[in-house]
Every structure is written in C-alpha cells, then in structure tokens.
Scaffold this motif. Structure first.
Motif, PDB file in Angstrom:
ATOM      1  N   ASP A  72       0.848  -1.183   0.000  1.00  0.00           N
ATOM      2  CA  ASP A  72       0.000   0.000   0.000  1.00  0.00           C
ATOM      3  C   ASP A  72       0.888   1.238   0.000  1.00  0.00           C
ATOM      4  N   PRO A  73       1.001   1.916  -1.119  1.00  0.00           N
ATOM      5  CA  PRO A  73       1.883   3.090  -1.200  1.00  0.00           C
ATOM      6  C   PRO A  73       1.560   4.160  -0.168  1.00  0.00           C
ATOM      7  N   GLU A  74       0.282   4.222   0.252  1.00  0.00           N
ATOM      8  CA  GLU A  74      -0.116   5.252   1.212  1.00  0.00           C
ATOM      9  C   GLU A  74       0.133   4.826   2.657  1.00  0.00           C
ATOM     10  N   ALA A  75       0.592   3.601   2.864  1.00  0.00           N
ATOM     11  CA  ALA A  75       0.804   3.116   4.227  1.00  0.00           C
ATOM     12  C   ALA A  75       2.047   3.693   4.864  1.00  0.00           C
ATOM     13  N   CYS A  76       2.943   4.222   4.051  1.00  0.00           N
ATOM     14  CA  CYS A  76       4.196   4.762   4.565  1.00  0.00           C
ATOM     15  C   CYS A  76       4.091   6.271   4.749  1.00  0.00           C
ATOM     16  N   PRO A  77       4.456   6.790   5.915  1.00  0.00           N
ATOM     17  CA  PRO A  77       4.368   8.236   6.138  1.00  0.00           C
ATOM     18  C   PRO A  77       5.381   9.043   5.337  1.00  0.00           C
ATOM     19  N   MET A  78       6.324   8.374   4.671  1.00  0.00           N
ATOM     20  CA  MET A  78       7.310   9.066   3.845  1.00  0.00           C
ATOM     21  C   MET A  78       7.018   8.930   2.355  1.00  0.00           C
ATOM     22  N   ALA A  79       5.831   8.462   1.995  1.00  0.00           N
ATOM     23  CA  ALA A  79       5.527   8.123   0.602  1.00  0.00           C
ATOM     24  C   ALA A  79       5.845   9.259  -0.367  1.00  0.00           C
ATOM     25  N   ASP A  80       5.502  10.488  -0.007  1.00  0.00           N
ATOM     26  CA  ASP A  80       5.691  11.608  -0.931  1.00  0.00           C
ATOM     27  C   ASP A  80       7.130  12.116  -0.956  1.00  0.00           C
ATOM     28  N   LEU A  81       7.976  11.596  -0.061  1.00  0.00           N
ATOM     29  CA  LEU A  81       9.371  12.033   0.007  1.00  0.00           C
ATOM     30  C   LEU A  81      10.341  10.952  -0.458  1.00  0.00           C
ATOM     31  N   CYS A  82       9.811   9.800  -0.870  1.00  0.00           N
ATOM     32  CA  CYS A  82      10.661   8.637  -1.135  1.00  0.00           C
ATOM     33  C   CYS A  82      10.717   8.285  -2.616  1.00  0.00           C
ATOM     34  N   ASP A  83      11.924   7.935  -3.085  1.00  0.00           N
ATOM     35  CA  ASP A  83      12.108   7.492  -4.468  1.00  0.00           C
ATOM     36  C   ASP A  83      11.909   5.994  -4.634  1.00  0.00           C
ATOM     37  N   GLN A  84      11.717   5.261  -3.529  1.00  0.00           N
ATOM     38  CA  GLN A  84      11.504   3.803  -3.562  1.00  0.00           C
ATOM     39  C   GLN A  84      12.602   3.080  -4.354  1.00  0.00           C
ATOM     40  N   VAL A  85      13.832   3.444  -4.128  1.00  0.00           N
ATOM     41  CA  VAL A  85      14.941   2.814  -4.846  1.00  0.00           C
ATOM     42  C   VAL A  85      15.055   1.358  -4.403  1.00  0.00           C
ATOM     43  N   GLY A  86      14.855   0.434  -5.343  1.00  0.00           N
ATOM     44  CA  GLY A  86      14.937  -0.993  -5.051  1.00  0.00           C
ATOM     45  C   GLY A  86      13.649  -1.611  -4.567  1.00  0.00           C
ATOM     46  N   VAL A  87      12.562  -0.848  -4.520  1.00  0.00           N
ATOM     47  CA  VAL A  87      11.255  -1.366  -4.093  1.00  0.00           C
ATOM     48  C   VAL A  87      10.297  -1.274  -5.273  1.00  0.00           C
ATOM     49  N   TYR A  88       9.661  -2.387  -5.609  1.00  0.00           N
ATOM     50  CA  TYR A  88       8.815  -2.452  -6.800  1.00  0.00           C
ATOM     51  C   TYR A  88       7.447  -3.026  -6.439  1.00  0.00           C
ATOM     52  N   PRO A  89       6.506  -2.169  -6.005  1.00  0.00           N
ATOM     53  CA  PRO A  89       5.188  -2.660  -5.595  1.00  0.00           C
ATOM     54  C   PRO A  89       4.458  -3.430  -6.689  1.00  0.00           C
ATOM     55  N   GLU A  90       4.684  -3.072  -7.947  1.00  0.00           N
ATOM     56  CA  GLU A  90       3.961  -3.747  -9.041  1.00  0.00           C
ATOM     57  C   GLU A  90       4.341  -5.216  -9.174  1.00  0.00           C
ATOM     58  N   THR A  91       5.538  -5.577  -8.757  1.00  0.00           N
ATOM     59  CA  THR A  91       5.972  -6.979  -8.828  1.00  0.00           C
ATOM     60  C   THR A  91       6.166  -7.609  -7.453  1.00  0.00           C
ATOM     61  N   GLY A  92       6.144  -6.812  -6.420  1.00  0.00           N
ATOM     62  CA  GLY A  92       6.375  -7.314  -5.077  1.00  0.00           C
ATOM     63  C   GLY A  92       7.846  -7.576  -4.773  1.00  0.00           C
ATOM     64  N   GLU A  93       8.725  -7.078  -5.649  1.00  0.00           N
ATOM     65  CA  GLU A  93      10.156  -7.340  -5.476  1.00  0.00           C
ATOM     66  C   GLU A  93      10.811  -6.230  -4.649  1.00  0.00           C
ATOM     67  N   VAL A  94      11.756  -6.644  -3.797  1.00  0.00           N
ATOM     68  CA  VAL A  94      12.557  -5.702  -3.013  1.00  0.00           C
ATOM     69  C   VAL A  94      14.002  -6.127  -3.114  1.00  0.00           C
TER      70      VAL A  94
END
Length: 270
Positions: free
Chosen positions: A240-262
C-alpha cells in the motif's frame, strides 16, 4: 508510534551537552533530508542525548554489534551486574576479567567469544591510554570530536557506527549521525544518498544536509521507522503506497510494488 515511554522534549546533546532544543516542522525544512527527519519528529517521541558514561556506552555498543537490542540488553545487564560496582573502575574490572567467564556472561548478545575478547582488549586499551574509565570519559566529553573519533577508530572492534554512538550518547555531541543497517538502507532507498553509497558516505550526506541539533534524534527515529515501516524485506509501501508516512518524500529505490520485489538499493537498475 512506538509504545516506549520517552521524554516529550528532544534536547540534542543532553542537558549537560548543550541543551539545544530541536524543532520539527517539515514545511520549513531546507532540504528533503531535513523534511524526512522533521516528519519523524512528528511521528515519534523525542529523546535526550548525552550524559552516558563513555566506557559503559562503548561496551554497550560493542555488545549491540550484529544483534538486536532485545538480545544485547540482557547481556549488558548481566555484564554490569557482575563486573560493575560502586567503588570500582569498570575498565579495570573488565581488563582483569576471565575471558571465558565474560563470554558466558554476555552470551545472549551473540558472537560472545569475539565480543568478550574485544571488550577485554578495549578495557586494557583504556587503562593503557587514559589510566581509568573516568579519564576516558573526560576525553570523550572534552576532546575535539574529530580527534575522539579518530582515536576510537584505532581500537580493534570499534567501527564508525560505534565511535559515533559514543560521541553522541556519551559525549553529547551535536552534528553526529551514526549509521547502522537501518539508516544505511533507508536513506539510499529514499534516494537521499547514492544507491551504492557505503556507510561513511551516507553519514557524510546526512551530517551535511541536517542541522546539527537534529542528527541525534534523526538517528534514533530512523531506526524506529526502519523497524515499523521501512523494513529490509517488506516495507510498508510494498502493498500500500499510502501506508508509509514518507511516501511523498521517497524514491523507492529498489522497491517495486507492481511486482512485489525488493532489492538492496545498490542492486537497483539505473
């Protein structure tokens, strides 16, 4: 929010180490790094830094290496119960300790044979270089931070994180941001530090981009954030992208919600 009972006010450096109150307002942050730490300041209780005995802090940090607080705290309590007494110098007691007995005492911390050897050797070093734990404490509190850090890094078993924790929690030094595995992962995942940055480069970035009085709290709050939200394998944003309080400040480097890969940020494609 952590259930741990904490003081309601953050005094970076501790009452005896400067008494600098830190304010947390993401809307007035000068850098994205400061905005992250300010938001952490709104999420978590704030701590007071400084005031710990330097040698005790050094021993405690050695015990915590490569293990959790849950495992290392009982080891610390057992060590202090056996070797610390009101009228004795802890460095003298540990320098004279029987290493197998010390290893058994701290066994809950993991790597207890290695850690017991390091603790005995460190106690011997403190006595050789300073004469007592009290004199070592004075050096950590009153010496130039760069000199203290350089001296600590010469000791076997003391790495940058351990040295910085002693500077922060014993010396009460502002502007010190220790980098553990949580901090190293999170600020690369956020895209604040380069994805392949080592621990030292992450530290340099954070200390450069944060006001000095926010570094201490930033360290402890980032660790709590890493435990509750931005875990190594299942960060909150994965489902859930909105579950993290840093969602709007994060580039999600290495995290891929569409595939579930980290993956580790260093292994993320350009």
């Amino acid at each position: 929010m952590s259930d741990d009972s904490e003081p309601a006010e953050n005094i970076s450096g501790g009452v005896d180490g400067g008494g600098i109150a830190a304010e947390f307002d993401p809307a007035t942050a000068d850098t994205r790094t400061e905005a992250v730490v300010d938001r952490l300041g709104e999420l978590y209780w704030q701590k007071t830094y400084g005031g710990q005995d330097a040698f005790t802090c050094l021993v405690r940090t050695i015990l915590s290496q490569n293990t959790s607080d849950k495992a290392s705290q009982p080891a610390h309590d057992e060590l202090m119960g056996r070797y610390n007494s009101p009228n004795a110098d802890l460095a003298e007691a540990l320098a004279a300790a029987d290493q197998p007995t010390l290893a058994e005492t701290i066994s809950s911390a993991g790597l207890y044979n290695q850690k017991s050897e390091v603790i005995v050797a460190t106690a011997e070093w403190v006595l050789d270089e300073f004469g007592s734990a009290a004199a070592f404490d004075s050096f950590v509190r009153d010496g130039e931070p760069a000199d203290v850090r350089e001296t600590l890094l010469e000791v076997r078993g003391v790495g940058p994180k351990t040295a910085d924790c002693v500077l922060l929690f014993a010396g009460g030094r502002s502007g010190v941001f220790p980098v553990d595995t949580h901090v190293h992962r999170i600020y690369r995942r956020l895209g604040i530090a380069p994805k392949d940055a080592d621990h030292e480069l992450v530290r340099e970035v954070l200390e450069r981009e944060l006001p000095a009085e926010k570094c201490g709290f930033g360290h402890t709050a980032t660790i709590q954030f890493g435990r509750e939200y931005c875990t190594a394998r299942k960060p909150a944003c994965l489902e859930d992208p909105e579950a993290c309080p840093m969602a709007d400040l994060c580039d999600q480097v290495g995290v891929y919600p569409e595939t579930g890969e980290v993956v580790d940020p260093a292994d993320a494609p350009e």
